[in-house]
Design a protein around this motif. Sequence first.
Motif, PDB file in Angstrom:
ATOM      1  N   ILE A  25      12.697   5.207  -6.967  1.00 48.33           N
ATOM      2  CA  ILE A  25      11.642   4.504  -6.238  1.00 48.33           C
ATOM      3  C   ILE A  25      12.188   3.200  -5.632  1.00 48.33           C
ATOM      4  O   ILE A  25      11.805   2.802  -4.540  1.00 48.33           O
ATOM      5  CB  ILE A  25      10.430   4.238  -7.142  1.00 48.33           C
ATOM      6  N   TRP A  31       2.875   0.511  -6.498  1.00 44.44           N
ATOM      7  CA  TRP A  31       2.082   0.020  -7.636  1.00 44.44           C
ATOM      8  C   TRP A  31       2.959  -0.452  -8.788  1.00 44.44           C
ATOM      9  O   TRP A  31       2.591  -1.360  -9.519  1.00 44.44           O
ATOM     10  CB  TRP A  31       1.100   1.095  -8.117  1.00 44.44           C
ATOM     11  N   ARG A  77       0.798  -1.232   0.000  1.00 44.11           N
ATOM     12  CA  ARG A  77       0.000   0.000   0.000  1.00 44.11           C
ATOM     13  C   ARG A  77       0.830   1.282   0.000  1.00 44.11           C
ATOM     14  O   ARG A  77       0.267   2.374  -0.021  1.00 44.11           O
ATOM     15  CB  ARG A  77      -0.936   0.003   1.210  1.00 44.11           C
ATOM     16  N   THR A  78       2.145   1.189   0.017  1.00 42.58           N
ATOM     17  CA  THR A  78       2.951   2.412   0.014  1.00 42.58           C
ATOM     18  C   THR A  78       2.779   3.164  -1.304  1.00 42.58           C
ATOM     19  O   THR A  78       2.375   2.591  -2.314  1.00 42.58           O
ATOM     20  CB  THR A  78       4.448   2.114   0.269  1.00 42.58           C
ATOM     21  N   ASN A  79       3.111   4.434  -1.295  1.00 43.47           N
ATOM     22  CA  ASN A  79       2.821   5.340  -2.412  1.00 43.47           C
ATOM     23  C   ASN A  79       3.241   4.842  -3.789  1.00 43.47           C
ATOM     24  O   ASN A  79       2.473   4.920  -4.729  1.00 43.47           O
ATOM     25  CB  ASN A  79       3.469   6.704  -2.166  1.00 43.47           C
ATOM     26  N   HIS A  80       4.450   4.382  -3.920  1.00 42.09           N
ATOM     27  CA  HIS A  80       4.944   4.021  -5.243  1.00 42.09           C
ATOM     28  C   HIS A  80       5.016   2.515  -5.481  1.00 42.09           C
ATOM     29  O   HIS A  80       5.594   2.079  -6.475  1.00 42.09           O
ATOM     30  CB  HIS A  80       6.318   4.655  -5.474  1.00 42.09           C
TER      31      HIS A  80
END
Length: 80
Positions: free
Chosen positions: A79, A11, A6-9
Motif C-alpha cells: 500500500i 485510511w 479519499r483514495t482506497n487504502h
Amino acid sequence: MNTLWRTNHAWIFHEPVDPTKLNIPDYFDVVKNPMDFGTIKKKLNNNAYNSGEKFIEDLELVFNNCRLYNPPESDVWVIC
C-alpha cells in the motif's frame, strides 16, 4: 490532500500509528519521526507549512516510515 485522503487504502494513514492497538511495541524504536495524513491535514489547516517543500517532505515521511517498518512482502508495504 483531500484527494489523497479519499483514495482506497488511505485510511491506514489517517491517524498516527498506535503501537499498542496494533501490537507493534517496537514501532517507535524503528520509526523516529512518525507522520500521518491527519497530522498533515491539521498542519495545513493551521498554516504550519511555510513552503510546499515542507508539505511534500511530510507526505514522503508517511510512506518512508511505512516502508521502513513493514517488510516488503506485507500488504501494508504494498500500500505504501
